[in-house]
Scaffold this active site. Structure first.
Site, PDB file in Angstrom:
ATOM      1  N   CYS A  45       0.846  -1.199   0.000  1.00  0.00           N
ATOM      2  CA  CYS A  45       0.000   0.000   0.000  1.00  0.00           C
ATOM      3  C   CYS A  45       0.880   1.248   0.000  1.00  0.00           C
ATOM      4  O   CYS A  45       1.338   1.690   1.058  1.00  0.00           O
ATOM      5  CB  CYS A  45      -0.920  -0.001   1.226  1.00  0.00           C
ATOM      6  SG  CYS A  45      -1.994   1.457   1.288  1.00  0.00           S
ATOM      7  N   CYS A  91      -0.379   4.174   2.243  1.00  0.00           N
ATOM      8  CA  CYS A  91      -0.232   3.999   3.689  1.00  0.00           C
ATOM      9  C   CYS A  91       1.225   4.129   4.119  1.00  0.00           C
ATOM     10  O   CYS A  91       1.542   4.851   5.062  1.00  0.00           O
ATOM     11  CB  CYS A  91      -0.745   2.619   4.112  1.00  0.00           C
ATOM     12  SG  CYS A  91      -2.446   2.280   3.663  1.00  0.00           S
ATOM     13  N   ASP A  92       2.092   3.387   3.447  1.00  0.00           N
ATOM     14  CA  ASP A  92       3.454   3.213   3.931  1.00  0.00           C
ATOM     15  C   ASP A  92       4.469   4.147   3.281  1.00  0.00           C
ATOM     16  O   ASP A  92       5.603   4.256   3.749  1.00  0.00           O
ATOM     17  CB  ASP A  92       3.892   1.761   3.713  1.00  0.00           C
ATOM     18  CG  ASP A  92       2.969   0.774   4.428  1.00  0.00           C
ATOM     19  OD1 ASP A  92       2.391   1.164   5.457  1.00  0.00           O
ATOM     20  OD2 ASP A  92       2.815  -0.357   3.950  1.00  0.00           O
TER      21      ASP A  92
END
Length: 519
Positions: free
Chosen positions: A344, A347-348
């Site tokens: 992701c 997200c990361d």
């Protein structure tokens, strides 16, 4: 800090609080502390119930605690909870201020009954759409149970902690100083991990339920649409899902959902669930199916068994278990999952600020990931197996305009390298020369498509060579009375809008089957 529109909305929300809220900030002389002070001053100015103090003694700076007199609540934010986390801040203010949660009463009582001392730390990023669910769940637990404490930490702001704990994926949750979980987790899931008797009680509840007319397995767009269409027919309908919303929860921007110009996956997932709840549908979350027993083997009703030991029976089934990220299946991928190998980028990505990363995959998802990451990291190398990229032309033009992106085609990723703790390189094979090449980097983002969630169905319904459920034009599988819809099927073009239509179609077909078999 807050614009006039946000202030007006927040002022309206704060009218719902029933007890004082004390904000205690721990600040230093840095720019982020000044931003936080400005934010908190804005909040305090919107309600007589809210007061602000800057004499906090928290070692993490900037940070702030939300307190209320007479209540033992330990709930803190380390960093500025803006972006996706602004909703978490608003909910925390309301709940600390006495406004009741929308969580089910059963789960609330389960949280209050937890016996133990729980110090949670959640590392999040402001661009992570999965993080708010975790932060909000743990914040609520801290409000409900005085033995639960929670601090939400912006990983991008507290890089020293991220490096020390080698956090390379968010949300990352620590309990009493030890790793507790990574990735999206809802309140029910967190409580189930802490409450050792939850699985057995869940199984007992399932086993005690009467048979359904239609049982939907899966809570994504296809499952939600199937449930709504079945319930509207006035028949007994159930939905058993591992997580309501499915893969939509992992989708950031949605700009091609007809009639809605722009939305985000978690918002759409919430809307789907709220729509289903408008009807008499029995929603059973945290249920992962592990076996299908067809009606001819189960005494006239189809039976689905779940990993917690429970089972459900139904006259008809709609299988809508969706798909998951496809993995590379190369050495090092599993060893370094969440330690440099990620799936992701939204997200990361912030955890890799200033570092070197690779994106595996040259379709739309891969190219979009590379474009997003290029604004955060030092260098992006996009690796595509084919001789050319497969993404839309407009995305490719944007990609090739970026100075810190390198594109390598006709390349087969063969190994992820690391030092035993985290990723430090990647090996690929040039498919034209058969030579192997090594790239020094700190992160690998895998974007190579989806795999249908059908492992549990092998030997029961017919599957395609790719593992998808074979269906006809009416969503009927090879088993009479068992239908399927969405990304788990052979229907082409895995799109939310198509999954919704297929879910509705499967439900109508199941209803038609019920009528004909009853006659």
């Amino acid at each position: 800090m807050l614009d006039a529109n946000l202030k007006a909305q927040l002022k309206t929300y704060l009218e719902r609080v029933t007890r004082p809220i004390e904000i205690v900030a721990s600040l230093d002389d840095g720019a982020k502390s000044r931003e936080m002070h400005s934010l908190l001053q804005d909040i305090a100015s919107l309600s007589d119930q809210v007061s602000l103090s800057t004499d906090g003694s928290d070692a993490r700076r900037p940070s702030f605690a939300l307190l209320t007199p007479g209540q033992n609540i330990d709930l803190r934010f380390a960093g500025l909870p803006m972006g996706h986390e602004f909703t978490s801040l608003v909910l925390a203010l309301l709940q600390v201020g006495g406004h009741p949660s929308k969580a089910s009463q059963d789960v609330i009582e389960q949280v209050k009954a937890l016996d133990g001392d729980y110090q949670f730390e959640t590392y999040f990023s402001l661009s992570c759409q999965n993080c708010p669910d975790v932060v909000q769940a743990l914040n609520l637990m801290a409000v409900l149970n005085p033995r639960v404490k929670h601090v939400a930490v912006d990983g991008a702001l507290f890089q020293d902690e991220v490096e020390r704990r080698q956090i390379m994926a968010v949300p990352s949750v620590y309990l009493n100083g030890e790793p507790f979980g990574q990735g999206r987790m809802g309140l029910e899931e967190i409580v189930a991990k802490l409450d050792t008797g939850a699985a057995a009680r869940s199984a007992d509840k399932l086993n005690a339920k009467d048979a359904f007319d239609v049982l939907v397995i899966g809570g994504g767009p296809a499952g939600a649409a199937a449930a709504v269409y079945a319930a509207r027919k006035g028949i007994r309908t159930g939905v058993a899902a591992e997580r309501f919303g499915g893969q939509v929860l992992d989708t950031l921007a949605i700009e091609n959902f007809i009639s809605i110009k722009e939305t985000e996956g978690p918002k759409l997932a919430m809307a789907l669930e709220e729509h289903v709840k408008q009807y008499e549908v029995d929603i059973m979350n945290l249920q992962r199916a592990e076996q299908l027993i067809p009606a001819h083997e189960a005494g006239g009703l189809h039976e689905v068994r779940f990993t917690d030991g429970g089972s459900l029976k139904a006259k008809t089934l709609i299988l809508a278990t969706g798909a998951r990220w496809r993995e590379m299946n190369v050495p090092g991928e599993q060893e370094y999952r969440n330690r440099g190998v990620a799936y992701c980028p939204h997200c990361d990505g912030p955890l890799f600020k200033g570092k070197r990363v690779a994106v595996i995959g040259g379709g739309n998802s891969g190219v979009e990931a590379a474009i997003d990451l290029a604004g955060i990291v030092a260098q992006v190398t996009l690796i595509e197996y084919d001789g050319q990229l497969r993404a839309d032309a407009v995305l490719q033009r944007k990609l090739f305009s970026l100075p810190n992106v390198t594109v390598i085609t006709s390349a087969l990723t063969s190994e992820v390298k690391g030092d035993g703790q985290k990723v430090n390189g990647l090996v690929y094979k040039d498919r034209n020369s058969s030579e192997f090449h090594h790239i020094d980097l700190e992160g690998v983002f895998v974007q190579i498509g989806l795999v249908p969630n059908t492992d549990w169905l092998k030997g029961t319904v017919e599957l395609s060579p790719r593992g998808e459920i074979e269906v006809d034009a009416r969503c009927q599988t090879s088993l009479p009375g068992v239908f399927a819809a969405g990304d788990v099927t052979t229907v082409p073009y895995k799109q939310i809008v198509i999954a919704l239509g297929e879910g509705a179609k499967a439900s109508l077909a199941a209803f038609d089957h019920l009528i004909r078999t009853s006659v």
